[in-house]
Scaffold this motif. Structure first.
Motif, short mmCIF file in Angstrom:
data_model
loop_
_atom_site.label_atom_id
_atom_site.label_comp_id
_atom_site.label_asym_id
_atom_site.label_seq_id
_atom_site.Cartn_x
_atom_site.Cartn_y
_atom_site.Cartn_z
N GLN A 53 0.82 -1.21 0.00
CA GLN A 53 0.00 0.00 0.00
C GLN A 53 0.86 1.27 0.00
O GLN A 53 0.52 2.25 -0.66
CB GLN A 53 -0.93 0.00 1.21
CG GLN A 53 -2.05 1.03 1.13
CD GLN A 53 -3.17 0.72 2.10
OE1 GLN A 53 -2.94 0.20 3.18
NE2 GLN A 53 -4.40 1.06 1.72
N SER A 94 2.11 2.79 -3.38
CA SER A 94 1.19 3.61 -4.17
C SER A 94 1.07 5.03 -3.63
O SER A 94 0.40 5.87 -4.24
CB SER A 94 -0.20 2.96 -4.21
OG SER A 94 -0.78 2.95 -2.92
N LYS A 95 1.73 5.32 -2.52
CA LYS A 95 1.58 6.64 -1.89
C LYS A 95 2.90 7.35 -1.64
O LYS A 95 2.93 8.57 -1.52
CB LYS A 95 0.84 6.48 -0.55
CG LYS A 95 -0.56 5.90 -0.69
CD LYS A 95 -1.21 5.71 0.68
CE LYS A 95 -2.61 5.12 0.53
NZ LYS A 95 -3.26 4.91 1.84
N VAL A 96 3.99 6.59 -1.54
CA VAL A 96 5.28 7.17 -1.17
C VAL A 96 6.29 6.86 -2.28
O VAL A 96 6.24 5.79 -2.88
CB VAL A 96 5.77 6.56 0.17
CG1 VAL A 96 7.12 7.15 0.59
CG2 VAL A 96 4.74 6.78 1.27
N ILE A 112 4.02 8.89 -8.50
CA ILE A 112 3.34 8.85 -7.22
C ILE A 112 2.20 9.86 -7.18
O ILE A 112 1.15 9.62 -6.60
CB ILE A 112 4.35 9.14 -6.08
CG1 ILE A 112 5.40 8.03 -6.03
CG2 ILE A 112 3.65 9.28 -4.76
CD1 ILE A 112 4.81 6.66 -5.78
N GLU A 113 2.37 11.01 -7.86
CA GLU A 113 1.32 12.01 -7.85
C GLU A 113 0.02 11.46 -8.42
O GLU A 113 -1.07 11.73 -7.91
CB GLU A 113 1.76 13.24 -8.65
CG GLU A 113 2.82 14.09 -7.97
CD GLU A 113 4.19 13.42 -7.96
OE1 GLU A 113 5.01 13.77 -7.10
OE2 GLU A 113 4.42 12.53 -8.81
N LYS A 154 -0.89 8.29 -8.44
CA LYS A 154 -1.42 7.29 -7.52
C LYS A 154 -2.09 7.93 -6.31
O LYS A 154 -3.03 7.38 -5.76
CB LYS A 154 -0.29 6.37 -7.06
CG LYS A 154 0.30 5.50 -8.18
CD LYS A 154 -0.70 4.50 -8.65
CE LYS A 154 -0.12 3.63 -9.75
NZ LYS A 154 -1.11 2.68 -10.28
N LYS A 155 -1.59 9.08 -5.88
CA LYS A 155 -2.14 9.71 -4.69
C LYS A 155 -3.59 10.14 -4.89
O LYS A 155 -4.34 10.27 -3.94
CB LYS A 155 -1.29 10.92 -4.30
CG LYS A 155 0.02 10.55 -3.61
CD LYS A 155 0.79 11.79 -3.22
CE LYS A 155 2.07 11.44 -2.47
NZ LYS A 155 2.85 12.64 -2.14
N LYS A 156 -3.99 10.35 -6.13
CA LYS A 156 -5.35 10.79 -6.42
C LYS A 156 -6.36 9.66 -6.26
O LYS A 156 -7.55 9.88 -6.18
CB LYS A 156 -5.41 11.34 -7.84
CG LYS A 156 -4.55 12.58 -8.04
CD LYS A 156 -4.61 13.05 -9.48
CE LYS A 156 -3.70 14.26 -9.70
NZ LYS A 156 -3.72 14.70 -11.12
N LYS A 197 -8.43 6.83 -4.46
CA LYS A 197 -8.91 6.51 -3.14
C LYS A 197 -9.25 5.02 -3.09
O LYS A 197 -10.35 4.60 -3.42
CB LYS A 197 -10.15 7.35 -2.80
CG LYS A 197 -9.92 8.85 -2.88
CD LYS A 197 -8.90 9.32 -1.85
CE LYS A 197 -8.72 10.83 -1.90
NZ LYS A 197 -7.73 11.30 -0.92
N SER A 243 -8.49 1.01 -1.10
CA SER A 243 -8.00 0.26 0.05
C SER A 243 -8.04 -1.22 -0.30
O SER A 243 -8.61 -1.61 -1.31
CB SER A 243 -8.87 0.55 1.29
OG SER A 243 -10.18 0.07 1.08
N HIS A 248 -2.81 -1.13 -9.29
CA HIS A 248 -2.75 -1.57 -7.90
C HIS A 248 -1.88 -2.81 -7.74
O HIS A 248 -2.11 -3.64 -6.85
CB HIS A 248 -4.15 -1.84 -7.35
CG HIS A 248 -5.16 -0.79 -7.68
ND1 HIS A 248 -4.87 0.56 -7.67
CD2 HIS A 248 -6.46 -0.89 -8.07
CE1 HIS A 248 -5.95 1.24 -8.01
NE2 HIS A 248 -6.92 0.39 -8.27
#
Length: 395
Positions: free
Chosen positions: A69, A72-74, A196-197, A199-201, A203, A205, A334
């Protein structure tokens, strides 16, 4: 793809190979050399010190979905650089441990570092950089672990002869840091189309993507694969000793297996690329079944070398199938999150295998161990092949 990006992707591949050859090999493949000097110096039991490896495996399993996970954010280099610091620094700290609980705590730190540094981030980077030759690229990257094992087994055995185990731990920890940290800081990155930018969009889980029958069957198949592979690898040498073969013979069987394991990663990558996933699994599972027949009749010594060759080639399955299969079944979208969950299940299977082998061997006999793994091989192949029926196109 421009020439600059082509150069970058091969630079990333080389970095992945080196990271696996240094960090993964040292942490996972040669630490058994420390059992004798550490237990004798600190007067520890072998079972209590061996639990260090179990703690590392459990930590890696639990960290896998978290790393999946985070990717996808860092930024990738941030995760892997932290991993290099924790893995190298933690391994260095083994040199300072004087009680068994210290080894256990450090094993957690090293396990977290290994999770951040090796299989999941490397598989994710390779999958996104290499579109056409993904299997070959993964094979080359994972072959770093086998190549490193050859080299470090010789180096570390000599270091432990000439130096104390504390000095050896410290030197190896520094080597991990010096080699891996610059690679993660200056080489490792994702290609421009998977920033990463972007992926940050999203939402998302784990509850949004995981619970399909296809994923459950694939993960269950890999769980049993992990049980089989680890349970077999850890008990080959005791089985050979049980048969009464001399240590030199046992070492030759082990070396044969290691050579073919290295070849298997390279050949396996090409097979996965050129054949479809179903046919590739059938080929390697067939070799695995034959290898267990050789073990069952291991009293006939030449069959043990046939086993070593076949089983060594099949070791491309645990090296590549989790990462390659995740990409083939679920695409790049993902990818790291899927792989994190799948790798967790696979690693738990790997942690369980040696205990199953030991229990059956202690209470019954080794022949039943190999018969059990023959049956489990058939079972996990069925689960994997059924999961491929509803294979999604790669994206």
């Amino acid at each position: 793809m421009s020439n600059r990006l082509k150069f970058r992707k091969y630079l990333v591949l080389a970095a992945c190979f080196l990271i696996m050859a240094v960090s993964f090999s040292i942490i996972n493949n040669i630490t058994s050399l420390f059992i004798d000097p550490v237990t004798k110096h600190l007067r520890l039991s072998i079972s209590s010190f061996s639990f260090v490896f179990t703690i590392g495996a459990i930590t890696t399993a639990l960290m896998s979905p978290i790393i999946g996970q985070l990717i996808s954010k860092v930024p990738l280099k941030a995760i892997m650089s932290l991993g290099a610091i924790l893995a190298g620094g933690g391994f260095f700290c083994y040199s300072l441990a004087t009680q068994i609980w210290m080894f256990y705590v450090i094993a957690v730190i090293v396990g977290i570092g290994t999770s951040c540094l090796t299989v999941i981030p490397i598989s994710t980077a390779i999958t996104h950089w290499f579109e056409d030759k993904k299997g070959m690229a993964l094979g080359i990257a994972m072959a770093g672990a086998g190549t490193g094992s050859f080299i470090w087994m010789q180096i570390v055995s000599r270091m432990l002869t000439d130096l104390s185990y504390q000095e050896t731990y410290a030197i190896l920890g520094l080597i991990i840091l010096v080699v891996c940290l610059p690679l993660t800081l200056f080489v490792m990155k994702m290609p421009p189309d998977t920033t990463i930018e972007a992926k940050k969009k999203e939402k998302i889980s784990y509850k949004d993507i995981h619970w399909s029958m296809q994923l459950i069957l694939f993960a269950l198949g890999l769980f049993l694969l992990g049980v089989n592979i680890s349970g077999t690898k850890m008990h080959i040498q005791p089985y050979l000793t049980h048969l009464g073969h001399p240590l030199t013979f046992n070492a030759n069987v082990g070396s044969t297996q290691a050579i073919f394991a290295l070849l298997g990663n390279l050949i396996g990558g090409d097979v996965f690329d050129k054949l479809n996933l179903r046919n590739s699994i059938i080929i390697f599972v067939s070799m695995s079944l034959l290898s267990y027949i050789c073990l069952i009749y291991g009293a006939f010594a030449p069959l043990l070398f046939v086993f070593a060759a076949l089983f060594g080639l099949c070791l491309c399955l645990p090296s590549m199938l989790p990462s390659y299969g995740t990409s083939a079944l679920f695409g790049k979208e993902h990818y790291a999150m899927h792989l994190g969950f799948i790798n967790m299940i696979f690693t738990f299977g790997g942690a369980l295998g040696p205990m199953i082998s030991g229990f059956i061997a202690d209470h019954l006999n080794y022949t039943l161990v190999w018969v059990t793994y023959f049956a489990l091989t058939v079972l996990y192949s069925i689960f994997l092949l059924i999961s491929l029926r509803s294979k999604k196109p790669q994206t």
